[in-house]
Motif scaffolding. Structure first.
Motif, PDB file in Angstrom:
ATOM      1  N   GLY A  52     -87.463  29.627 -42.152  1.00  0.00           N
ATOM      2  CA  GLY A  52     -88.083  30.831 -41.962  1.00  0.00           C
ATOM      3  C   GLY A  52     -87.528  31.256 -40.505  1.00  0.00           C
ATOM      4  O   GLY A  52     -88.207  32.356 -40.289  1.00  0.00           O
ATOM      5  N   ARG A  53     -86.858  30.563 -39.841  1.00  0.00           N
ATOM      6  CA  ARG A  53     -86.741  31.251 -38.592  1.00  0.00           C
ATOM      7  C   ARG A  53     -85.181  32.032 -38.522  1.00  0.00           C
ATOM      8  O   ARG A  53     -84.366  31.544 -39.657  1.00  0.00           O
ATOM      9  CB  ARG A  53     -86.197  29.994 -37.382  1.00  0.00           C
ATOM     10  CG  ARG A  53     -87.503  29.103 -37.078  1.00  0.00           C
ATOM     11  CD  ARG A  53     -88.655  30.023 -36.473  1.00  0.00           C
ATOM     12  NE  ARG A  53     -89.637  29.376 -36.151  1.00  0.00           N
ATOM     13  CZ  ARG A  53     -91.092  29.796 -35.698  1.00  0.00           C
ATOM     14  NH1 ARG A  53     -91.078  31.095 -35.687  1.00  0.00           N
ATOM     15  NH2 ARG A  53     -91.788  28.994 -35.556  1.00  0.00           N
ATOM     16  N   VAL A  54     -85.227  32.858 -37.813  1.00  0.00           N
ATOM     17  CA  VAL A  54     -83.754  33.745 -37.693  1.00  0.00           C
ATOM     18  C   VAL A  54     -83.004  33.706 -36.501  1.00  0.00           C
ATOM     19  O   VAL A  54     -83.613  33.723 -35.275  1.00  0.00           O
ATOM     20  CB  VAL A  54     -83.820  35.096 -38.089  1.00  0.00           C
ATOM     21  CG1 VAL A  54     -82.691  36.004 -37.792  1.00  0.00           C
ATOM     22  CG2 VAL A  54     -84.859  35.378 -39.550  1.00  0.00           C
ATOM     23  N   ALA A  88     -82.291  27.604 -40.794  1.00  0.00           N
ATOM     24  CA  ALA A  88     -82.511  28.919 -40.031  1.00  0.00           C
ATOM     25  C   ALA A  88     -81.383  29.773 -40.897  1.00  0.00           C
ATOM     26  O   ALA A  88     -80.483  29.593 -41.639  1.00  0.00           O
ATOM     27  CB  ALA A  88     -81.800  28.719 -38.873  1.00  0.00           C
ATOM     28  N   LYS A  89     -81.998  31.122 -40.855  1.00  0.00           N
ATOM     29  CA  LYS A  89     -81.113  32.169 -41.362  1.00  0.00           C
ATOM     30  C   LYS A  89     -80.187  32.811 -40.124  1.00  0.00           C
ATOM     31  O   LYS A  89     -80.773  32.863 -38.971  1.00  0.00           O
ATOM     32  CB  LYS A  89     -81.848  33.340 -41.796  1.00  0.00           C
ATOM     33  CG  LYS A  89     -82.730  33.082 -42.946  1.00  0.00           C
ATOM     34  CD  LYS A  89     -83.641  33.795 -43.317  1.00  0.00           C
ATOM     35  CE  LYS A  89     -84.759  33.797 -44.673  1.00  0.00           C
ATOM     36  NZ  LYS A  89     -85.661  34.589 -44.758  1.00  0.00           N
ATOM     37  N   VAL A 125     -69.781  32.656 -41.948  1.00  0.00           N
ATOM     38  CA  VAL A 125     -70.632  33.085 -42.968  1.00  0.00           C
ATOM     39  C   VAL A 125     -70.515  32.507 -44.257  1.00  0.00           C
ATOM     40  O   VAL A 125     -71.481  32.008 -44.909  1.00  0.00           O
ATOM     41  CB  VAL A 125     -70.852  34.585 -43.034  1.00  0.00           C
ATOM     42  CG1 VAL A 125     -71.768  35.067 -44.261  1.00  0.00           C
ATOM     43  CG2 VAL A 125     -71.427  35.113 -41.846  1.00  0.00           C
ATOM     44  N   GLN A 126     -69.165  32.453 -44.603  1.00  0.00           N
ATOM     45  CA  GLN A 126     -68.953  31.792 -46.073  1.00  0.00           C
ATOM     46  C   GLN A 126     -69.039  30.380 -46.205  1.00  0.00           C
ATOM     47  O   GLN A 126     -69.631  29.954 -46.985  1.00  0.00           O
ATOM     48  CB  GLN A 126     -67.598  32.335 -46.424  1.00  0.00           C
ATOM     49  CG  GLN A 126     -67.222  31.921 -47.816  1.00  0.00           C
ATOM     50  CD  GLN A 126     -67.980  32.424 -48.747  1.00  0.00           C
ATOM     51  OE1 GLN A 126     -68.031  33.944 -48.522  1.00  0.00           O
ATOM     52  NE2 GLN A 126     -68.826  31.828 -49.779  1.00  0.00           N
ATOM     53  N   GLU A 127     -68.899  29.557 -44.946  1.00  0.00           N
ATOM     54  CA  GLU A 127     -69.275  28.320 -44.935  1.00  0.00           C
ATOM     55  C   GLU A 127     -70.948  27.946 -45.121  1.00  0.00           C
ATOM     56  O   GLU A 127     -71.165  27.136 -45.604  1.00  0.00           O
ATOM     57  CB  GLU A 127     -68.768  27.623 -43.632  1.00  0.00           C
ATOM     58  CG  GLU A 127     -67.409  27.485 -43.481  1.00  0.00           C
ATOM     59  CD  GLU A 127     -66.927  26.494 -42.191  1.00  0.00           C
ATOM     60  OE1 GLU A 127     -67.277  25.404 -42.159  1.00  0.00           O
ATOM     61  OE2 GLU A 127     -66.875  27.316 -41.055  1.00  0.00           O
ATOM     62  N   ALA A 172     -76.596  34.070 -44.250  1.00  0.00           N
ATOM     63  CA  ALA A 172     -76.123  34.360 -43.205  1.00  0.00           C
ATOM     64  C   ALA A 172     -75.303  35.755 -43.227  1.00  0.00           C
ATOM     65  O   ALA A 172     -74.915  36.408 -44.301  1.00  0.00           O
ATOM     66  CB  ALA A 172     -74.972  33.476 -42.659  1.00  0.00           C
ATOM     67  N   ILE A 173     -75.117  36.247 -42.092  1.00  0.00           N
ATOM     68  CA  ILE A 173     -74.444  37.719 -42.123  1.00  0.00           C
ATOM     69  C   ILE A 173     -73.629  37.555 -40.650  1.00  0.00           C
ATOM     70  O   ILE A 173     -73.812  37.016 -39.807  1.00  0.00           O
ATOM     71  CB  ILE A 173     -75.073  39.056 -42.080  1.00  0.00           C
ATOM     72  CG1 ILE A 173     -76.343  38.883 -40.879  1.00  0.00           C
ATOM     73  CG2 ILE A 173     -76.006  39.042 -43.334  1.00  0.00           C
ATOM     74  CD1 ILE A 173     -77.094  40.238 -40.638  1.00  0.00           C
TER      75      ILE A 173
END
Length: 305
Positions: free
Chosen positions: A7-9, A32-33, A57-59, A67-68
């Motif tokens: 839930g953490r960014v 984490a996101k 991001v792809q990993e 991920a972005i």
């Protein structure tokens, strides 16, 4: 107990490779996101490409995470503002900021140009300040935040040919020392990581035979602790090759010479002044003033009797 970030960014700057990549991947593994920020520039700051950030991001997506990518320069205020806007638009909150982006322009101070000085200060110090300032109101409003500065032994202890880098890295510690105080009531905790890692920034700076000992992922366990909800506040943690330690600035007890002290008196008392017996850390500037005022008043009382 497993340290989780469900839930953490988290925003990790300079996360396209090296330490930043290791940090981003491990935070993602733990739930984490991620916002993977990387300008994609060379070590000296030249050029730029989104390829490195996109690859990380792809990993993360390949392991089932979210991920972005973001390609903003941490030196660009508008770009940093967009970094925060993009994160909020996608994830709705910002819990963690890892100020990891960095460059090197090493030269002896005699040969260093002022452009080299300014650019390294811009990326490491102003970049950390810009990113921290941009996430600060978000963290205040949500009553939670974790910020990790990436400092350096060059800032703490010095290193030949790195005056610009050392000034910027110790500046991050100074920034941390105030933010840890101002953020405490909002549960914003700010710490500094001092890594020793084999990355493209350190290539050629350490003997080849020990290079393999200092892999970036051996630093990341300390980052996880400093970014977690149970993180300390205001600590400087050194990490490398699986070894971890606390670094801190201390002050000797010193010597009180009174209001009429002369330079000659200071010189005569030098051995006592620099003796580290009984030295202690001071947690904020006010404690420093308190120490000196207490010593002065005590000296006056003793000499008035």
């Amino acid at each position: 107990m497993t340290l989780r970030f469900d839930g953490r960014v988290a925003i990790v700057t300079g996360a396209g490779g090296g330490l930043g990549r290791a940090h981003a991947l491990e935070l993602a593994r733990r739930g984490a996101k991620l916002v993977v920020n990387d300008l994609g520039a060379d070590v000296d700051g030249a050029g730029g490409s989104s390829d490195a950030a996109d690859a990380v991001v792809q990993e993360i997506r390949d392991m089932g995470g979210e991920a972005i990518a973001n390609g903003a320069s941490v030196c660009d205020r508008d770009g940093v503002a967009y970094l925060v806007e993009q994160t909020l638009d996608r994830f709705g909150r910002i819990d963690i900021l890892v100020n990891n982006a960095g460059v090197l322009r090493d030269r002896s101070f005699h040969k260093m140009t002022l452009d080299d000085l300014d650019f390294v200060l811009d990326v490491h110090l102003r970049g950390a300040a810009y990113c921290s300032h941009a996430v600060w109101p978000v963290m205040r409003d949500q009553g939670y935040g974790r910020i990790v500065m990436t400092s350096s032994s060059t800032g703490l202890y010095g290193n030949f040919g790195q005056a610009n880098y050392g000034a910027a890295k110790l500046g991050q510690v100074g920034l941390m020392n105030t933010l840890k105080l101002e953020g405490a009531k909002y549960d914003i905790r700010v710490n500094a990581l001092v890594p020793i890692a084999a990355t493209r920034m350190t290539e050629g700076l350490m003997p080849e035979q020990i290079y393999d000992l200092f892999q970036p992922d051996l630093v990341t366990p300390a980052l996880v602790v400093l970014a977690h909800e149970d993180a300390p506040n205001g600590e400087i943690v050194s990490a490398g090759a699986g070894h971890f330690a606390k670094a801190h600035m201390v002050e000797t007890p010193g010597v009180t010479l009174g209001a009429h002290a002369r330079a000659e008196d200071v010189k005569a008392a030098w051995a006592e002044l620099v003796s580290n017996q009984g030295q202690e850390p001071l947690e904020q500037g006010g404690k420093h003033t308190e120490k000196y005022a207490t010593r002065a008043f005590t000296w006056m009382q003793q000499n008035a009797e």
